[in-house]
Motif scaffolding. Structure first.
Motif, short mmCIF file in Angstrom:
data_model
loop_
_atom_site.label_atom_id
_atom_site.label_comp_id
_atom_site.label_asym_id
_atom_site.label_seq_id
_atom_site.Cartn_x
_atom_site.Cartn_y
_atom_site.Cartn_z
N SER A 467 0.84 -1.19 0.00
CA SER A 467 0.00 0.00 0.00
C SER A 467 0.87 1.23 0.00
O SER A 467 2.03 1.21 0.43
N ALA A 469 0.49 5.23 1.16
CA ALA A 469 -0.36 6.16 1.91
C ALA A 469 0.29 7.54 1.89
O ALA A 469 1.52 7.67 1.96
N VAL A 543 -2.75 5.91 -6.32
CA VAL A 543 -2.68 7.12 -5.50
C VAL A 543 -2.59 8.36 -6.40
O VAL A 543 -3.21 9.40 -6.10
N SER A 598 -4.96 6.99 0.15
CA SER A 598 -4.10 5.81 0.19
C SER A 598 -4.65 4.77 -0.77
O SER A 598 -5.82 4.86 -1.18
N GLU A 600 -4.18 0.38 -1.75
CA GLU A 600 -3.48 -0.90 -1.59
C GLU A 600 -3.63 -1.66 -2.90
O GLU A 600 -4.70 -1.62 -3.52
#
Lengths: 756, 289, 162
Positions: A467, A469, A543, A598, A600
């Motif tokens: 992920s 973030a 993102v 964020s 994933e």
């Protein structure tokens, strides 16, 4: 070193920044497996068998239990009764009951060092004293350690119910041979008969150990709510979780594994030894329990890679075109089946175009510890035999050994042994680079010899999660689940920063525990930078898409009018055209545009490409003593594209030196009593700094088109060629073929004497 | 037996009393053998007598024209003594082949001797040098040749309560020098498969006037091969004399087959190393042009 | 079994601890003083991961009894950097990627610093033999040797008066 193709199209890929975890590791602050402590922790100790093979008549723990300070004792009886079941284990599948019985013997001990009881106490000294108070009644059984000995019909049997799998008919009698596999193509016997030249020989080598410097260690707490916390260093926390949960028969989500820094693994930490034992001790004691191996435990009870006995017949036509290969190899496996035999088969002859081949593999059980993966598991042994035979064949035909390989090398579109065509592979480029390198044409002095060999390793892809973030101030966090065993945090940070268009230093990378990120297969199979890298890139791209949408909201424009470049959103249409928003700007307003940012990404790519390596080695052999010393060493490798070239070179150099150690000195030495004679670094002789020259690493960059940055796995293939390369060099220096490893001075001396 | 006490005597008398009073007590100097043996359970020491705080045991002093090396002197300290290096380069190099730098900063020649390993690197050099050792014990001090200490692997001739307090090297005679070589599979960190020490004297004409050759790891204890020395004496190190010397060395070998080497290899290497060692000592002695 | 009381200096700080007569200094550093930068790879002096400085000389702390530390001066990896200022050898290890797993690294850095403190201009061969007691299984030593040579060059430059 050649420059990456299109180097200028990348800002960061191909650069060499300091690794994110570097300062912690050069200052002694990084927490490795044996460094972790939990509050109120007990120290455990394990009783190990002094016999290589014995029935356990009884284990009496009463005296030990009465010792003040002893809080728990565990034996095989405390383990849940597991059915034989094949589960995913490390890089391949295995029988969970075998693994459980390896953690703690049930009924029989099968090798010297096999665990059969464990104690947790308030101090190490008390735990050790308690071990001495456990009475074990052994019925000592005949043992066998050598491969050919274990294959004999009258050999002592490890299991009365082991019948060789893979034979045309199920055998009538049990044996120590667990498996036979075979792959054929064409008519090998006929092709060998009509070949212009053939070489037939037998090659042997004993088992070797991965030799990581950090011994195995863990802390486990089995909490009152029935959930377990595990702290350990391993090549995969998720792998530890599934193995521990399955062996202990608890729900996987109830086992949380915290990955500590790992002090080397090389495949040897893709399995478990201590964790279920510590868990059961903790359950009984109601306190966290630490278990650690000492170095002798590591040698006696973990590790080794298969020893091998390999027969090869190789034939070529007069021009040096290979026409047939008949390879029969026997690999040791220790106490239970593994996966090296399969890997040996697909690593055997597939790097050459050979119309006719017959490759037969046998897996042989014996009273040695259950074998574990070791860097390109199963490939170096069979490669040593095939490449050595090829060098002999080239000499017989009077053809330069590199030219011989160039004539026969596979190219994109040729078929692999596992049935799919090769993609954008760079074997030919490696061979040609080796031929053109000044090392190959440098002159040699008296008593010097030069060797070469080349090799293939399949590599892997597999499932990974990562992920990305964005912090409130715009900082970028990458969270992934693959232990960093050789600098992978740096490559993840480079790929994330490259994708996002930001500085390397703006990215932090965390290796998360199993409760904090989605599943990733372990660090192994040369897969991490490739597969987990893909997850990181994909998450970073998501993102970017989120941030473009947020910028569009802030600008009041269509997301189609928001471009992303140089780490910022750029408005390309409407009244705000030309304006930019940095990640920090977007992050600061995240709450008003939709909340935290964020993403994933979970991937399971199978578009990985194999690795190829070609090595050249010069040795000096002392004609009076048989000592071989490495004078010069150059490694060529198809690396796809090097994300962080220093760590790619490091893999090539480290793999080469492990292979040099395997070739020259390393060996498991079992004595007549079935006990390991060299369970320490004094007599298990790994290379030391003064044994070696610099290892010149030549990266051949032929990018993998299926990876955004061209990544191919690089970690494993460099251990494969050194065995034959060094042996070839010693053979050329002495005039005697070197077919049995290791090439210790007394062995080389003996061969020189028998020739003279 | 659990280790129950750690003593730090300040005099030899105190150390001897502690050793004599507790047969399970072991003297500790560098600890590079003793601690490994205790950790692995091979030594069941009941008490430790650390001799490093005894005044005078750590250091090298001259004794007439010879040297007295305190039992607690680490191997690396030998290299710092220029006079010792000039007189006995072979002894210093032998002691500085043991283990690693880390190990040699702790390990001592006295410990190497008293560990009684046939493969101890410093011992063949000391035997070739004609070194003696000073022994303190309940009945006073005695001096014996170093080769009298080890009697079998891990067994010494030291009596209850006795400890080696110093190793003495004699005066270096004019025209003499020494050397030590060993055979190991790697370049460092190994136990000698075979070792050879040579101490020779050469006259102005280049003729060998005396020679002492000692071999390690080729028999249960280090062997002084007197016939090898005799084969060289009176010769100019010609091929025949050198081969006779090497043959005497090979004849004196009674090695074993083990994980570190075979009987055949050890015997052959003893001859090879003896020749090479003699030639180095000869060159150091100024016997070659 | 009665414990021994030991007072010693560790990285310039006076430290006290209790130990059993059979405990090693490595055990005490790691378990009593919580200084886990010093690693145990073998416990027999064969790997160098536990290298520390004892009265100015590098030794394997697994081969030192804890009780021997009384009144001695000990230096560990935790004392190599001055505050947050890395020693040149620590920096060159990072610049050269001279570590992969990093487990042997503290021992190598303590040993390399000990070399450079006494020999600011070592040859490659001298570096290789000095570090022969430190095992690294990841790197093949190449980048470690380069890092130490580079740190030596840097230190020589620093020490040369302008």
């Amino acid at each position: 070193m050649n420059a990456p193709e299109k180097k200028d199209s990348f800002r960061l890929v191909g650069t060499r920044p300091v690794r994110p975890d570097g300062v912690e590791k050069v200052t002694g602050k990084a927490v490795f497996g044996p460094d972790y402590k939990a509050a109120n922790m007990l120290q455990g100790a394990i009783l190990r068998s002094p016999h290589p093979h014995a029935r356990i008549r009884s284990v009496d723990t009463k005296k030990a239990a009465a010792l003040p300070g002893v809080k728990a004792i565990v034996t095989g009886d405390d383990f849940p009764n597991l059915e034989d079941a094949v589960v995913q284990m490390g890089e391949a599948a295995g029988n969970i009951a075998d693994l459980a019985r390896n953690c703690m013997a049930v009924g029989k001990v099968l090798y010297e060092g096999h665990a059969l009881a464990a104690v947790a106490a308030t101090s190490e000294a008390i735990a050790q004293e308690a071990l001495g108070l456990i009475d074990v009644d052994y019925e000592v059984l005949p043992h066998v350690t050598g491969i050919l000995d274990a294959m004999r019909e009258d050999a002592p049997l490890l299991y009365e119910d082991n019948f060789t799998k893979g034979l045309d008919e199920k055998p009538e009698k049990p044996s120590n041979v667990s498996m036979r596999i075979q792959q054929t193509q064409g008519d090998t016997e006929a092709a060998l008969k009509s070949a212009a030249a053939t070489v037939t020989a037998r090659y042997t080598m004993p088992p070797v150990h991965q030799g990581y410097i950090e011994p195995h260690a863990c802390v486990v707490t089995w909490k009152a709510d029935g959930k377990l916390d595990v702290w350990c260093s391993s090549q995969g926390a998720f792998n530890v979780r599934s193995l521990v949960a399955t062996i202990l028969n608890v729900e996987m989500g109830h086992v949380r594994v915290m990955p500590l820094e790992i002090g080397g693994g090389f495949g040897g930490k893709t399995t478990i030894y201590l964790e279920p034992v510590a868990a059961l001790l903790s359950k009984k004691a109601g306190r966290p329990v630490r278990l650690t191996m000492d170095r002798a435990d590591v040698f006696r009870a973990s590790g080794p890679a298969p020893g091998a006995v390999v027969d090869v017949s190789l034939g070529a036509d007069a021009e040096g075109k290979l026409v047939a290969a008949d390879v029969e190899f026997r690999y040791s496996a220790g106490t239970s089946p593994g996966n090296e035999t399969h890997a040996g088969l697909i690593s055997s002859v597939g790097h050459y175009r050979i119309a006719n081949f017959r490759v037969t593999g046998w897996e042989v059980l014996s009273n040695m510890p259950k074998h574990a993966a070791y860097r390109a598991p199963g490939a170096p042994q069979v490669n040593f035999a095939l490449e050595s035979a090829l060098n002999d064949l080239a000499a017989k035909l009077g053809i330069d050994p590199l030219d011989m390989r160039i004539k026969n090398a596979v190219v994109p579109g040729d078929m692999t042994m596992h049935g799919t065509p090769y993609g954008e592979i760079g074997l030919l480029e490696c061979l040609e680079a080796a031929k053109a390198h000044p090392h190959y044409s440098a002159s040699l002095g008296p008593n010097q010899g030069r060797g070469i060999a080349c090799s293939y390793w399949v590599n892997y892809g597999g499932p990974s999660t990562a992920s990305v973030a964005i912090g409130e101030d715009g900082s970028v966090m990458v969270i992934e689940g693959n232990p960093d065993i050789g600098g992978s945090r740096a490559s993840m940070a480079i790929m994330a920063a490259e994708t996002l268009g930001i500085d390397y230093d703006n990215v932090t990378v965390t290796i998360a525990d199993t409760g904090s990120v989605g599943y990733s297969m372990l660090t192994g199979g040369s897969r991490t930078t490739f597969a987990t890298g893909k997850a990181v890139i994909e998450a970073a791209q998501t993102v970017i898409d989120i941030m473009r949408a947020r910028a569009a909201k802030l600008w009041g424009c269509s997301v189609d009018d928001v471009a992303w470049s140089d780490g910022e959103a750029r408005c390309t249409g409407g009244e705000k055209a030309g304006e930019t928003l940095s990640i920090g700007n977007i992050a600061a307003k995240a709450d008003s545009t939709g909340g935290p940012i964020s993403a994933e990404s979970s991937v399971n790519p199978n578009d990985f490409l194999p690795g190829f390596a070609v090595h050249i080695c010069d040795v000096d052999v002392d004609p009076e003593t048989g000592h071989a010393s490495i004078g010069r060493y150059t490694a060529f490798q198809d690396v796809g594209r090097a994300i962080h070239p220093s760590y790619v070179e490091g893999q090539m150099q480290g793999g080469a030196v492990q292979g040099i150690g395997w070739a020259l000195n390393e060996a498991y030495l079992y004595n007549e009593d079935g006990k390991l004679d060299n369970p320490g670094f004094l007599d298990y002789r790994m290379p030391v700094a003064s044994d070696l020259p610099m290892i010149d690493a030549v990266m051949i960059e032929k990018p993998n088109p299926a990876h955004p940055y061209g990544v191919k796995g690089v970690g494993e293939v460099p251990i494969v060629p050194p065995l034959a390369t060094v042996a070839h060099a010693v053979s050329n220096a002495t005039g005697s073929p070197m077919r049995d490893l290791p090439l210790t001075p007394d062995r080389i001396y003996g061969l020189m004497q028998s020739k003279a | 037996m659990a280790l129950s006490a750690f003593h730090t005597p300040e005099t030899i008398e105190q150390a001897v009393a502690l050793l004599a009073g507790d047969p399970s007590a072991r003297p500790l100097s560098g600890g590079t053998d003793l601690i490994v043996q205790m950790q692995s359970g091979r030594s069941e020491a009941g008490a430790i007598v650390d001799i490093k705080r005894i005044a005078g045991l750590n250091g090298i002093r001259s004794d007439g024209d010879g040297f007295v090396i305190g039992a607690a002197t680490p191997c690396t300290a030998l290299k710092e003594d220029a006079a010792l290096v000039a007189a006995w380069p072979g002894v210093v190099e032998a002691a500085n082949l043991i283990g690693s730098v880390q190990v040699r900063n702790r390990a001592t020649m006295a410990g190497n001797l008293c560990n009684a390993s046939p493969a101890a690197d410093s011992v063949p050099a000391l035997v070739a040098a004609g070194a003696t050792c000073l022994i303190a014990g309940p009945s006073g001090e005695r001096e014996v040749p170093v080769e009298a200490i080890p009697v079998a692997p891990s067994k010494t001739s030291l009596q209850a309560g006795e400890m080696v307090t110093a190793i003495k090297l004699p005066k270096r005679s004019a025209g003499g020098s020494d050397a030590y070589l060993r055979s190991i599979p790697r370049t460092e960190m190994d136990i000698a498969v075979v070792g050879a020490g040579a101490n020779i004297t050469v006259d102005a004409e280049g003729v060998c006037t005396s020679a002492r050759i000692a071999i390690g790891a080729a028999a249960p204890t280090v062997v002084l091969v007197e016939d090898a020395g005799k084969a060289l004496e009176g010769s100019g190190f010609d091929d025949a004399a050198m081969e006779a010397m090497a043959q005497a060395v090979r004849n004196a070998c009674k090695p074993i087959d083990d994980k570190r080497g075979t009987i055949e290899y050890r015997i052959a290497m003893a001859g090879v190393l003896a020749k090479r060692t003699v030639m180095i000592a000869r060159e150091r002695a100024g016997g070659t042009a | 079994m009665s414990k021994l009381h030991v007072t010693t200096s560790v990285n310039g700080d006076e430290r006290e601890f209790l130990c059993g007569p059979g405990e090693t200094l490595l055990d005490v550093l790691r378990d009593e003083l919580d200084m886990t930068g010093t690693k145990e790879g073998c416990g027999s002096g064969d790997c160098g991961a536990c290298t520390i400085m004892l009265d100015g000389e590098m030794v394997c702390s697994c081969l030192v009894m804890a009780a021997e530390a009384q009144g001695r001066v000990i230096g560990t990896i935790e004392g190599v950097a001055e505050g947050s200022e890395l020693h040149p050898v620590q920096r060159t290890f990072l610049d050269h990627a001279a570590l992969q797993c990093g487990f042997c690294t503290p021992g190598f850095i303590v040993a390399a610093k000990a070399l450079l403190d006494r020999n600011p201009d070592p040859t490659e061969t001298e570096v290789r033999y000095w570090l022969a007691g430190n095992l690294c299984r990841c790197t093949g030593y190449d980048k470690i040797i380069r890092a130490v040579m580079d740190a030596a060059a840097e230190l020589r430059q620093e020490r040369t008066p302008a």
